[in-house]
Write a protein that holds these residues in place. Structure first.
Motif, PDB file in Angstrom:
ATOM      1  N   ARG A 153      13.749 -72.227 103.950  1.00 46.19           N
ATOM      2  CA  ARG A 153      14.839 -71.629 104.966  1.00 46.19           C
ATOM      3  C   ARG A 153      14.285 -71.025 106.061  1.00 46.19           C
ATOM      4  O   ARG A 153      14.848 -70.837 107.057  1.00 46.19           O
ATOM      5  CB  ARG A 153      15.680 -70.672 104.137  1.00 46.19           C
ATOM      6  N   ASN A 161      17.138 -69.740 108.867  1.00 49.40           N
ATOM      7  CA  ASN A 161      18.148 -70.662 108.682  1.00 49.40           C
ATOM      8  C   ASN A 161      18.893 -70.417 107.401  1.00 49.40           C
ATOM      9  O   ASN A 161      18.175 -69.895 106.459  1.00 49.40           O
ATOM     10  CB  ASN A 161      17.595 -72.234 108.758  1.00 49.40           C
ATOM     11  N   SER A 169      22.140 -68.794 111.318  1.00 40.48           N
ATOM     12  CA  SER A 169      20.596 -68.763 111.820  1.00 40.48           C
ATOM     13  C   SER A 169      20.398 -67.656 112.955  1.00 40.48           C
ATOM     14  O   SER A 169      20.954 -67.268 113.694  1.00 40.48           O
ATOM     15  CB  SER A 169      20.425 -70.160 112.346  1.00 40.48           C
ATOM     16  N   GLN A 200      11.988 -68.472 112.498  1.00 40.51           N
ATOM     17  CA  GLN A 200      13.184 -68.862 112.692  1.00 40.51           C
ATOM     18  C   GLN A 200      13.838 -69.012 111.214  1.00 40.51           C
ATOM     19  O   GLN A 200      13.286 -69.444 110.192  1.00 40.51           O
ATOM     20  CB  GLN A 200      12.971 -70.402 112.911  1.00 40.51           C
TER      21      GLN A 200
END
Length: 126
Positions: A66, A83, A17, A81
């Motif tokens: 994601r 991930n 991440s 963000q």
């Protein structure tokens, strides 16, 4: 002077991440939409996600589930963000700003964004 500054890029392994930031300075009140785009070597700039000051979000199908875009309460910083990163996510990531609220296909067209940051590199290894 208006300016966008990206940060948070780096090198991670697949599945990892990262959280990118796009900080706006100068005439922040003129920005209505901020978008994240990415560009890999030899490829065109590709839309990733966008957010409007009314919090309406648009995502590319390739990143839904994601990646998540958000903004702080002061609307001065937009975050991405990231991930479950994949090698295919490797690219230079740029944020751009638009003076209008953009949605749908208009939010995915980089030509509708007038101000860009210098970019932050994301590298995902397998």
């Amino acid at each position: 002077q208006e300016k966008l500054v990206e940060s948070g890029g780096g090198a991670v392994q697949a599945g990892g991440s990262l959280k990118l930031s796009c900080a706006a300075a100068g005439a922040r009140s003129s920005i209505s939409t901020v978008g994240w785009f990415r560009q890999a070597p030899g490829k065109e700039r590709e839309f990733v996600a966008s957010i409007r000051t009314d919090s309406i979000k648009t995502y590319s199908d390739s990143v839904k589930g994601r990646l998540s875009i958000s903004q702080d309460n002061a609307r001065t910083t937009v975050y991405l963000q990231m991930n479950s990163l994949k090698p295919a996510d490797t690219a230079m990531y740029y944020c751009g700003s638009a003076r209008q609220w953009l949605g749908g296909t208009r939010a995915t067209d980089f030509r509708n964004f007038y101000l860009w940051g210098q970019g932050t590199q994301v590298t995902v290894s397998s």
